[in-house]
Design a protein around this motif. Structure first.
Motif, PDB file in Angstrom:
ATOM      1  N   LYS A   1     -40.632  39.639  52.503  1.00 59.32           N
ATOM      2  CA  LYS A   1     -39.746  40.602  51.962  1.00 59.32           C
ATOM      3  C   LYS A   1     -39.251  41.619  52.992  1.00 59.32           C
ATOM      4  O   LYS A   1     -39.922  41.944  53.789  1.00 59.32           O
ATOM      5  N   VAL A   2     -38.143  42.113  52.781  1.00 62.63           N
ATOM      6  CA  VAL A   2     -37.380  43.182  53.712  1.00 62.63           C
ATOM      7  C   VAL A   2     -37.202  44.239  52.994  1.00 62.63           C
ATOM      8  O   VAL A   2     -36.288  44.169  51.913  1.00 62.63           O
ATOM      9  N   LYS A   3     -37.511  45.593  53.290  1.00 56.90           N
ATOM     10  CA  LYS A   3     -37.254  46.584  52.672  1.00 56.90           C
ATOM     11  C   LYS A   3     -36.704  47.346  54.003  1.00 56.90           C
ATOM     12  O   LYS A   3     -37.144  47.898  54.945  1.00 56.90           O
ATOM     13  N   GLY A   4     -35.328  48.128  53.324  1.00 54.44           N
ATOM     14  CA  GLY A   4     -34.582  48.929  54.583  1.00 54.44           C
ATOM     15  C   GLY A   4     -33.486  48.039  55.157  1.00 54.44           C
ATOM     16  O   GLY A   4     -33.106  47.315  54.469  1.00 54.44           O
ATOM     17  N   ASN A   5     -33.351  48.339  56.476  1.00 55.49           N
ATOM     18  CA  ASN A   5     -32.121  47.940  57.216  1.00 55.49           C
ATOM     19  C   ASN A   5     -32.324  46.337  57.433  1.00 55.49           C
ATOM     20  O   ASN A   5     -33.157  46.070  58.422  1.00 55.49           O
ATOM     21  N   MET A   6     -31.549  45.406  56.826  1.00 59.60           N
ATOM     22  CA  MET A   6     -31.737  44.093  57.072  1.00 59.60           C
ATOM     23  C   MET A   6     -31.435  43.502  58.362  1.00 59.60           C
ATOM     24  O   MET A   6     -31.729  42.769  59.127  1.00 59.60           O
ATOM     25  N   MET A   7     -30.311  44.227  58.977  1.00 61.24           N
ATOM     26  CA  MET A   7     -29.730  43.845  60.209  1.00 61.24           C
ATOM     27  C   MET A   7     -30.865  44.230  61.219  1.00 61.24           C
ATOM     28  O   MET A   7     -31.088  43.319  62.186  1.00 61.24           O
ATOM     29  N   LYS A   8     -31.627  45.221  61.247  1.00 59.53           N
ATOM     30  CA  LYS A   8     -32.871  45.187  62.133  1.00 59.53           C
ATOM     31  C   LYS A   8     -33.695  44.432  61.820  1.00 59.53           C
ATOM     32  O   LYS A   8     -34.472  44.044  63.089  1.00 59.53           O
ATOM     33  N   ALA A   9     -34.019  43.793  60.846  1.00 63.29           N
ATOM     34  CA  ALA A   9     -34.911  42.847  60.734  1.00 63.29           C
ATOM     35  C   ALA A   9     -34.407  41.580  61.413  1.00 63.29           C
ATOM     36  O   ALA A   9     -35.588  40.829  61.787  1.00 63.29           O
ATOM     37  N   THR A  10     -33.299  41.031  61.519  1.00 64.48           N
ATOM     38  CA  THR A  10     -32.923  39.941  62.441  1.00 64.48           C
ATOM     39  C   THR A  10     -33.203  40.002  63.593  1.00 64.48           C
ATOM     40  O   THR A  10     -33.286  38.988  64.323  1.00 64.48           O
ATOM     41  N   ALA A  11     -33.096  41.235  64.185  1.00 66.58           N
ATOM     42  CA  ALA A  11     -33.432  41.395  65.649  1.00 66.58           C
ATOM     43  C   ALA A  11     -34.677  41.175  66.099  1.00 66.58           C
ATOM     44  O   ALA A  11     -35.045  41.124  67.207  1.00 66.58           O
ATOM     45  N   ILE A  12     -35.748  40.963  65.216  1.00 63.53           N
ATOM     46  CA  ILE A  12     -37.175  41.209  65.475  1.00 63.53           C
ATOM     47  C   ILE A  12     -37.644  39.951  66.107  1.00 63.53           C
ATOM     48  O   ILE A  12     -38.308  39.905  67.036  1.00 63.53           O
ATOM     49  N   GLU A  13     -37.139  38.662  65.613  1.00 62.83           N
ATOM     50  CA  GLU A  13     -37.712  37.436  66.328  1.00 62.83           C
ATOM     51  C   GLU A  13     -37.236  37.387  67.937  1.00 62.83           C
ATOM     52  O   GLU A  13     -38.045  37.030  68.685  1.00 62.83           O
ATOM     53  N   SER A  14     -36.285  37.972  68.140  1.00 60.47           N
ATOM     54  CA  SER A  14     -35.738  37.838  69.588  1.00 60.47           C
ATOM     55  C   SER A  14     -36.684  38.800  70.482  1.00 60.47           C
ATOM     56  O   SER A  14     -37.109  38.500  71.599  1.00 60.47           O
ATOM     57  N   VAL A  15     -37.042  40.002  69.793  1.00 58.03           N
ATOM     58  CA  VAL A  15     -38.119  40.811  70.710  1.00 58.03           C
ATOM     59  C   VAL A  15     -39.362  40.244  70.785  1.00 58.03           C
ATOM     60  O   VAL A  15     -39.968  40.513  71.691  1.00 58.03           O
ATOM     61  N   PHE A  16     -40.017  39.491  69.627  1.00 59.83           N
ATOM     62  CA  PHE A  16     -41.274  38.888  69.710  1.00 59.83           C
ATOM     63  C   PHE A  16     -41.120  38.028  71.062  1.00 59.83           C
ATOM     64  O   PHE A  16     -42.244  37.892  71.873  1.00 59.83           O
ATOM     65  N   LYS A  17     -39.987  37.182  70.958  1.00 59.66           N
ATOM     66  CA  LYS A  17     -39.934  36.258  72.251  1.00 59.66           C
ATOM     67  C   LYS A  17     -39.952  36.757  73.797  1.00 59.66           C
ATOM     68  O   LYS A  17     -40.539  36.541  74.397  1.00 59.66           O
ATOM     69  N   GLN A  18     -39.113  38.336  73.659  1.00 58.61           N
ATOM     70  CA  GLN A  18     -39.167  38.774  74.746  1.00 58.61           C
ATOM     71  C   GLN A  18     -40.485  39.666  75.423  1.00 58.61           C
ATOM     72  O   GLN A  18     -40.559  39.523  76.314  1.00 58.61           O
TER      73      GLN A  18
END
Length: 127
Positions: free
Chosen positions: A103-120
């Motif tokens: 579940k995502v609360k708040g800015n959905m676009m910010k949520a999509t950037a997270i996976e790439s950050v985990f990899k970095q």
């Protein structure tokens, strides 16, 4: 500082993320890419909830929260076991979301950037 919490399988991953945030150049990239404060709230199999605050807006820090989580730009709510799958690349964030497991609360676009950050920020060697 430890960001690990007993009873959560995701704890070692949060520790890796914390360690990854010690690399200032990686933090700069992550802050540029995400520019958000992300609250990650997990529920373990005992039904206990724990939140972590990932500040990728200014500080580039990860802290565990005691009590109610603060307000962030985006909050991710999921089960501990699903977060571990997501962190290990065995689950896709979009699929978890579509299946109602994320579940995502708040800015959905910010949520999509997270996976790439985990990899970095993953300090484990890339094979």
């Amino acid at each position: 500082m430890s960001v690990q919490v007993d009873g959560f399988n995701a704890s070692p991953f949060f520790q890796q993320l914390y360690d990854g945030l010690q690399d200032k150049s990686a933090v700069e990239k992550a802050v540029k890419a995400v520019n958000a404060i992300i609250i990650i709230t997990l529920k373990n199999k005992e039904g206990k909830e724990q939140s972590w605050v990932l500040d990728l807006k200014k500080a580039g820090t990860l802290t565990k929260v005691d009590g109610n989580p603060p307000k962030g730009d985006v909050q991710l709510l999921l089960k501990d076991v699903d977060f571990v799958k997501l962190a290990n690349g065995k689950a896709n964030g979009q699929k978890l979301f579509m299946n109602g497991k994320l579940k995502v609360k708040g800015n959905m676009m910010k949520a999509t950037a997270i996976e790439s950050v985990f990899k970095q920020l993953d300090p484990r060697p890339k094979l």
